[in-house]
Design an enzyme around this catalytic site. Structure first.
Site, short mmCIF file in Angstrom:
data_model
loop_
_atom_site.label_atom_id
_atom_site.label_comp_id
_atom_site.label_asym_id
_atom_site.label_seq_id
_atom_site.Cartn_x
_atom_site.Cartn_y
_atom_site.Cartn_z
N SER A 47 0.83 -1.21 0.00
CA SER A 47 0.00 0.00 0.00
C SER A 47 0.86 1.25 0.00
O SER A 47 2.06 1.21 0.32
CB SER A 47 -0.89 0.02 1.24
OG SER A 47 -1.83 -1.02 1.20
N LYS A 71 -5.78 8.37 -8.33
CA LYS A 71 -5.92 7.16 -7.52
C LYS A 71 -7.31 6.61 -7.82
O LYS A 71 -8.29 6.99 -7.20
CB LYS A 71 -5.75 7.47 -6.03
CG LYS A 71 -5.71 6.22 -5.16
CD LYS A 71 -5.46 6.58 -3.69
CE LYS A 71 -5.30 5.33 -2.84
NZ LYS A 71 -6.54 4.53 -2.78
N ARG A 92 -5.11 -8.14 -6.60
CA ARG A 92 -4.11 -7.75 -5.60
C ARG A 92 -4.22 -8.58 -4.33
O ARG A 92 -3.22 -8.87 -3.66
CB ARG A 92 -4.29 -6.27 -5.27
CG ARG A 92 -3.34 -5.73 -4.21
CD ARG A 92 -3.54 -4.22 -4.12
NE ARG A 92 -2.70 -3.65 -3.09
CZ ARG A 92 -3.08 -3.47 -1.83
NH1 ARG A 92 -4.28 -3.85 -1.44
NH2 ARG A 92 -2.27 -2.92 -0.95
N GLU A 126 -5.62 -0.68 -12.47
CA GLU A 126 -6.89 -0.69 -11.74
C GLU A 126 -8.02 -1.08 -12.70
O GLU A 126 -8.15 -0.51 -13.79
CB GLU A 126 -7.17 0.70 -11.16
CG GLU A 126 -8.16 0.71 -10.03
CD GLU A 126 -7.53 0.31 -8.68
OE1 GLU A 126 -8.24 0.41 -7.67
OE2 GLU A 126 -6.34 -0.09 -8.68
N LYS A 267 -5.46 12.30 -0.17
CA LYS A 267 -6.89 12.07 0.02
C LYS A 267 -7.56 13.41 0.33
O LYS A 267 -7.04 14.21 1.11
CB LYS A 267 -7.13 11.10 1.18
CG LYS A 267 -6.40 9.77 1.04
CD LYS A 267 -7.07 8.84 0.08
CE LYS A 267 -8.26 8.18 0.69
NZ LYS A 267 -8.84 7.14 -0.17
N CYS A 357 -46.59 0.97 -4.40
CA CYS A 357 -45.53 1.41 -5.32
C CYS A 357 -45.81 2.84 -5.79
O CYS A 357 -46.94 3.14 -6.19
CB CYS A 357 -45.47 0.46 -6.52
SG CYS A 357 -44.35 1.00 -7.84
N CYS A 379 -41.75 -3.62 -5.32
CA CYS A 379 -43.08 -3.61 -5.92
C CYS A 379 -43.47 -5.05 -6.25
O CYS A 379 -42.65 -5.82 -6.75
CB CYS A 379 -43.07 -2.75 -7.19
SG CYS A 379 -44.62 -2.81 -8.11
#
Length: 625
Positions: A47, A71, A92, A126, A267, A357, A379
């Site tokens: 990481s 990222k 991973r 990714e 982040k 509904c 529903c």
């Protein structure tokens, strides 16, 4: 919480053996397929250390050249190539051990199966699903009554499919974005040059920009605006900085589960605001009726927010949602993108669950997921319009009536507002103009573009129309065959009379029965009549006496094409010349077209067994163009 734990461990000197700082998070993909197996990684996928402080990243960069990249918020995969052939694809996993899912590789976009690169090579990237595909897929899913919470969860679930459902990986739009070249036999020290090589070899690579510590803050601000303005097609949960000098980057130590020099992740801070609940809007899609919180407008991350999904009944109970105007909500934009309620104060009140509904008025029921215990509302009416989302999507698709501006989300909204009950209602949508232009995401310009596309589609191609009606087993190919044989006017006349179309080449008894059964139902006849009152169908003459360079020949086209833009264009040319294109090699096949004529693929082997000529595209062009 992870950062807080790290600080506490450093402060106290206490670190438990099972601490999260000692272990790496799982990729959450565990396939049930017999072809999937657990194996150790050749190069551990550790990481990155994370920070929400730009100055921490600037200090880490020091005086060195660095690269800034997205990222991506998906599932990390590791692809191994030997002598230019993809030999292994792994998740991973926990960073040291992953799951082998090579059998899914042919169905993942952006991941070439062959590359022009000798020796041994390892690429990490990714796997992601775009927001557009996520919305389209999630709205039509009924996975034990529980939809996926976000694109990452859907990606994880998709990569856990077994080999019998592998083709769904392509249908769901899973794409591989390479973010680093882990190993290469030739010496390339620069990370940027390594990424250039990956791009040259045919990989989709993550967007990246070269900078240094002095330019990092302004670069992060620019990239952040891309997310804030909603211009990112794929989910991201931060940014990554990487040293350009890969030798230096590989020389750091490993602390916990972080390689100190491998990179740093930035982040975003989640800005929160308190607001007041106005009401709960219950939105029906497929069979699930999902709660949406509508609240007093608040400004978050530079935009105005007034709605956020509450997912399901269980999530409402967990948050403590109460009655309208008596509940306070704490709202964030998770990763600066998705509005989310993270806390609620009901002041002692309770929310009400609807008994019917919101679309069709039929009774509803609460289902509890077997695996998770999650409670969702459904529903009970099998003919509820909201369960026809996929049919509406097919009707407006480019292959169908080709109507822009009617996304899955917009169609859902119009159905829940009562604007759409059947396909014909699309052509009456202008009566709701005033309401539409006031909706989130709409305005005069968006409305005008949508109406322009609706009006254009009133001049209907008969093949597109027949496909758009969503008749079981009648796709574009079947529609072309029938309409080419009879012509449009004769076909619609015979269809109304309940004629049998099985005499048409390629239309067997099952497809013919499907056409007959569909038009025999009163509701379908009424729908078609209503629709034909609003559109004008172009006249297509019968082509029974047609000619062409491919007349009465059957082709199978496989592999990449070069002189045609894609295989669809290739197929269209063959059909325009009187030929037919099928998906599998059989005794009825006249030619297999494969630019890799010497490959050992199953289609090539089958063609050789049956004595069917294998042509390259160059051969085909010489003979038939």
């Amino acid at each position: 919480l992870f950062d807080e734990l790290t600080d506490l461990e450093e402060e106290t000197g206490v670190r438990e053996p099972d601490s999260p700082t000692r272990t790496t998070g799982s990729g959450a993909v565990e396939s049930a397929d017999a072809d999937a197996r657990r194996e150790p990684h050749e190069f551990p996928a550790l990481s990155l250390a994370k920070s929400k402080d730009v100055h921490v990243l600037m200090k880490w960069a020091g005086e060195r050249q660095i690269w800034l990249s997205w990222k991506l918020d998906g599932i990390t995969l590791v692809a191994t190539y030997d002598e230019g052939i993809l030999t292994k694809l792994m998740t991973r996993g926990n960073g040291t051990t992953g799951t082998v899912i090579t059998y899914l590789a042919p169905y993942i976009g952006g991941l070439p199966e062959r590359i022009d690169q000798p020796g041994h090579m390892v690429v990490r990237g990714e796997a992601v699903i775009s927001y557009e595909d996520f919305q389209r897929l999630n709205d039509g899913m009924e996975d034990d009554g529980e939809s996926y919470a976000n694109p990452r969860n859907l990606t994880a679930g998709t990569l856990a499919l077994d080999h019998t459902r592998a083709s769904q990986v392509r249908e769901r739009g899973v794409t591989f974005r390479a973010f680093t070249l882990v190993y290469l036999e030739q010496e390339i020290v620069s990370w940027g040059e390594r990424m250039d090589l990956l791009k040259k070899l045919g990989f989709d690579v993550v967007e990246h920009e070269r900078t240094d510590a002095s330019g990092l803050e302004s670069a992060i601000e620019r990239w952040t605006r891309t997310v804030q303005e909603g211009r990112m097609p794929y989910p991201v949960d931060g940014l990554v900085i990487t040293y350009d000098d890969t030798v230096y980057a590989s020389g750091g130590s490993v602390t916990g589960h972080h390689a100190t020099n491998a990179g740093m992740a930035f982040k975003w801070q989640d800005t929160a605001a308190w607001t007041t609940l106005v009401h709960i809007e219950w939105s029906c899609a497929a069979s699930t009726i999902s709660p949406v919180a509508v609240f007093d407008k608040v400004r978050l991350e530079g935009t105005t927010v007034q709605r956020a999904s509450l997912c399901n009944i269980s999530e409402m109970k967990r948050l403590g949602i109460g009655a309208d105007r008596q509940t306070s909500l704490k709202v964030i934009k998770a990763n600066m993108i998705i509005p989310k309620c993270i806390e609620a104060d009901s002041h002692g009140t309770q929310f009400e669950i609807p008994t019917v509904c919101p679309v069709c008025g039929a009774p509803v029921c609460i289902r509890t997921g077997e695996k998770t215990g999650t409670q969702t509302l459904h529903c009970t009416n099998p003919d509820c319009t909201a369960k026809q989302i996929q049919k509406f999507t097919r009707f407006v698709s480019k292959t169908g009536m080709d109507i822009d501006g009617l996304s899955v989300r917009t169609i859902m909204k119009f159905i829940n507002l009562g604007f759409l009950a059947d396909f014909a209602d699309i052509y009456d949508i202008a009566v709701h103009r005033d309401e539409i232009i006031e909706m989130d995401g709409f305005g005069e310009k968006s409305y005008a573009n949508m109406i322009r596309s609706v009006e254009k589609s009133r001049q209907a191609d008969p093949v597109r129309l027949l496909y758009a009606l969503c008749i079981p087993m009648i796709g574009t190919d079947a529609a072309k065959r029938i309409l080419s044989f009879y012509g449009s006017e004769e076909f619609f006349r015979l269809w109304e009379e309940g004629a049998d179309f099985s005499q048409v080449d390629g239309i067997g008894p099952e497809k013919a029965s499907s056409l007959t059964d569909w038009i025999a139902q009163d509701k379908n006849r009424a729908l078609l009549k209503k629709l034909l009152e609003r559109i004008e169908v172009a006249v297509l003459e019968p082509q029974a006496g047609r000619s062409g360079r491919c007349l009465n020949l059957t082709f199978v086209i496989t592999g990449d094409v070069h002189t045609f833009r894609n295989r669809d264009e290739f197929k269209a040319y063959v059909e325009s010349q009187g030929g037919k294109v099928t998906g599998s090699v059989s005794k009825k096949t006249d030619y297999l077209v494969n630019n890799d004529a010497g490959s050992a693929s199953s289609k090539n082997r089958k063609a050789k067994e049956l004595g069917i000529p294998v042509l390259t595209e160059e051969d085909f062009n010489r003979l038939f163009r």
